[in-house]
Design a protein around this motif. Structure first.
Motif, PDB file in Angstrom:
ATOM      1  N   ASP A  30       0.850  -1.190   0.000  1.00  0.00           N
ATOM      2  CA  ASP A  30       0.000   0.000   0.000  1.00  0.00           C
ATOM      3  C   ASP A  30       0.887   1.242   0.000  1.00  0.00           C
ATOM      4  N   ILE A  31       0.875   1.966  -1.103  1.00  0.00           N
ATOM      5  CA  ILE A  31       1.712   3.163  -1.227  1.00  0.00           C
ATOM      6  C   ILE A  31       0.889   4.441  -1.141  1.00  0.00           C
ATOM      7  N   ASN A  32      -0.394   4.306  -0.912  1.00  0.00           N
ATOM      8  CA  ASN A  32      -1.264   5.478  -0.859  1.00  0.00           C
ATOM      9  C   ASN A  32      -1.219   6.078   0.545  1.00  0.00           C
ATOM     10  N   LEU A  73       4.780   2.113  -7.234  1.00  0.00           N
ATOM     11  CA  LEU A  73       4.710   0.717  -6.804  1.00  0.00           C
ATOM     12  C   LEU A  73       6.027  -0.011  -7.030  1.00  0.00           C
ATOM     13  N   GLY A  74       6.610   0.188  -8.189  1.00  0.00           N
ATOM     14  CA  GLY A  74       7.797  -0.583  -8.529  1.00  0.00           C
ATOM     15  C   GLY A  74       7.403  -1.946  -9.082  1.00  0.00           C
ATOM     16  N   LEU A  75       8.368  -2.607  -9.684  1.00  0.00           N
ATOM     17  CA  LEU A  75       8.073  -3.867 -10.356  1.00  0.00           C
ATOM     18  C   LEU A  75       7.662  -4.964  -9.382  1.00  0.00           C
ATOM     19  N   VAL A  76       8.340  -5.067  -8.240  1.00  0.00           N
ATOM     20  CA  VAL A  76       8.065  -6.160  -7.303  1.00  0.00           C
ATOM     21  C   VAL A  76       6.676  -6.008  -6.696  1.00  0.00           C
ATOM     22  N   ARG A  77       6.387  -4.833  -6.170  1.00  0.00           N
ATOM     23  CA  ARG A  77       5.079  -4.638  -5.547  1.00  0.00           C
ATOM     24  C   ARG A  77       3.957  -4.709  -6.571  1.00  0.00           C
ATOM     25  N   TYR A  78       4.211  -4.198  -7.770  1.00  0.00           N
ATOM     26  CA  TYR A  78       3.185  -4.311  -8.807  1.00  0.00           C
ATOM     27  C   TYR A  78       2.924  -5.775  -9.152  1.00  0.00           C
ATOM     28  N   SER A  79       3.962  -6.577  -9.229  1.00  0.00           N
ATOM     29  CA  SER A  79       3.787  -7.998  -9.554  1.00  0.00           C
ATOM     30  C   SER A  79       2.938  -8.697  -8.503  1.00  0.00           C
ATOM     31  N   ILE A  80       3.171  -8.371  -7.235  1.00  0.00           N
ATOM     32  CA  ILE A  80       2.385  -8.985  -6.161  1.00  0.00           C
ATOM     33  C   ILE A  80       0.925  -8.562  -6.253  1.00  0.00           C
ATOM     34  N   LEU A 131       0.808  -7.001 -19.667  1.00  0.00           N
ATOM     35  CA  LEU A 131       0.372  -6.035 -20.679  1.00  0.00           C
ATOM     36  C   LEU A 131      -0.044  -4.713 -20.037  1.00  0.00           C
ATOM     37  N   TYR A 132      -0.731  -4.802 -18.910  1.00  0.00           N
ATOM     38  CA  TYR A 132      -1.142  -3.565 -18.236  1.00  0.00           C
ATOM     39  C   TYR A 132       0.075  -2.798 -17.728  1.00  0.00           C
ATOM     40  N   TYR A 133       1.074  -3.533 -17.258  1.00  0.00           N
ATOM     41  CA  TYR A 133       2.288  -2.864 -16.783  1.00  0.00           C
ATOM     42  C   TYR A 133       3.000  -2.154 -17.932  1.00  0.00           C
ATOM     43  N   ILE A 134       3.077  -2.803 -19.083  1.00  0.00           N
ATOM     44  CA  ILE A 134       3.721  -2.169 -20.239  1.00  0.00           C
ATOM     45  C   ILE A 134       2.942  -0.933 -20.685  1.00  0.00           C
ATOM     46  N   TRP A 135       1.625  -1.027 -20.599  1.00  0.00           N
ATOM     47  CA  TRP A 135       0.780   0.079 -21.045  1.00  0.00           C
ATOM     48  C   TRP A 135       0.847   1.271 -20.098  1.00  0.00           C
ATOM     49  N   ARG A 136       0.919   1.002 -18.789  1.00  0.00           N
ATOM     50  CA  ARG A 136       0.815   2.079 -17.793  1.00  0.00           C
ATOM     51  C   ARG A 136       2.095   2.264 -16.983  1.00  0.00           C
ATOM     52  N   ARG A 137       3.210   1.784 -17.483  1.00  0.00           N
ATOM     53  CA  ARG A 137       4.428   1.803 -16.673  1.00  0.00           C
ATOM     54  C   ARG A 137       4.940   3.211 -16.392  1.00  0.00           C
ATOM     55  N   ASN A 138       4.550   4.179 -17.186  1.00  0.00           N
ATOM     56  CA  ASN A 138       5.033   5.547 -16.983  1.00  0.00           C
ATOM     57  C   ASN A 138       4.108   6.383 -16.111  1.00  0.00           C
ATOM     58  N   THR A 139       3.039   5.787 -15.603  1.00  0.00           N
ATOM     59  CA  THR A 139       2.139   6.539 -14.736  1.00  0.00           C
ATOM     60  C   THR A 139       2.726   6.652 -13.335  1.00  0.00           C
ATOM     61  N   ARG A 140       2.214   7.595 -12.581  1.00  0.00           N
ATOM     62  CA  ARG A 140       2.755   7.861 -11.251  1.00  0.00           C
ATOM     63  C   ARG A 140       2.556   6.674 -10.313  1.00  0.00           C
ATOM     64  N   VAL A 141       1.389   6.036 -10.380  1.00  0.00           N
ATOM     65  CA  VAL A 141       1.097   4.926  -9.462  1.00  0.00           C
ATOM     66  C   VAL A 141       2.003   3.736  -9.741  1.00  0.00           C
TER      67      VAL A 141
END
Length: 255
Positions: free
Chosen positions: A94-96, A215-222, A201-211
């Motif tokens: 949780d990064i919010n 998150l980073g790759l590890v937390r996003y993967s989880i 695919l969603y990560y590739i599409w939105r990887r430049n967004t602030r959220v």
């Protein structure tokens, strides 16, 4: 007084007063309900007579309902373990920073919506189906239907590798049918892999967004893995009810 200070109120007495009133209302409802609705004990258990349907306690009916759609070790071990692990990792992914110490749906739309969907829409719905909709033979009965213990539903449940075009592929390629060869499970493996590849695919599409950057790759993967696993439950239910698909990934050499 600044506007920001005017938007804040003290926990006592404003919040605690509302919580106390909610507790009183719930207690009154439960008391009236328990007085008005009879809940007698059943007769003494008879090992020679199994009740139909044989149901677990209501708080376990969600797990029992999942057994209809998943293999027992997935419904009884893997998914409950992922639920516990998912709840444990929430503080770490949780990064919010908003919503700490106060309640605000607007600042935590994704977090609160995901929890409500997973708990209310999925878990509570499975319990309601198990309590009120599942009847004799674990068949589906609408609330206005009579529970007929002799009801027979003609269903032909098939695994994904043997369904539709995949079944044609299995008949054409003989080695796919050999349980000793790494073959028939490829179809299910590709289907499951394609489902989780949506997170990539969603990560590739939105990887430049602030959220995503925060998150980073590890937390996003989880988060993506747990989120897609949660969505896999209603998807699997739809495939079972609409197309009679029993299992997606079949591993005859394992189970």
């Amino acid at each position: 007084m600044p506007k920001k200070e005017q938007d804040k109120v003290h926990t006592w007495p404003y919040l605690t007063r509302l919580e106390f009133l909610c507790v009183l209302i719930v207690m009154i409802i439960l008391t009236v309900w328990s007085i008005g609705i009879d809940a007698p004990l059943e007769e003494q258990a008879d090992p020679t007579k199994t009740p139909n349907p044989s149901k677990a306690p209501w708080y376990f009916l969600g797990l029992q309902e999942m057994l209809v759609y998943f293999d027992p070790w997935i419904a009884g071990v893997v998914l409950p373990s992922l639920i516990i692990i998912g709840l444990m990792v929430i503080p770490y992914v949780d990064i919010n920073p908003k919503g700490n110490g106060y309640y605000c749906f607007r600042d935590r739309i994704f977090e609160i919506s995901t929890f409500l969907f997973g708990f209310v829409v999925l878990w509570v719905m499975l319990i309601i189906v198990g309590v009120f909709i599942r009847g004799p033979g674990w068949n589906l009965f609408w609330p206005w239907d009579k529970w007929d213990p002799h009801k027979v539903v003609a269903l032909t449940n098939v695994d994904l590798p043997y369904w539709g075009p995949f079944g044609w592929l299995g008949r054409k390629i003989s080695w796919l049918e050999n349980p000793k060869v790494f073959g028939v499970e490829i179809i299910g493996m590709l289907a499951v892999g394609a489902w989780y590849f949506l997170g990539v695919l969603y990560y590739i599409w939105r990887r430049n967004t602030r959220v995503i950057k925060a998150l980073g790759l590890v937390r996003y993967s989880i988060v993506a893995f747990l989120f897609l696993t949660m969505l896999a439950l209603p998807m699997k239910m739809f495939l079972r009810l609409a197309f009679n698909i029993k299992y997606i990934w079949v591993t005859p050499w394992f189970n």
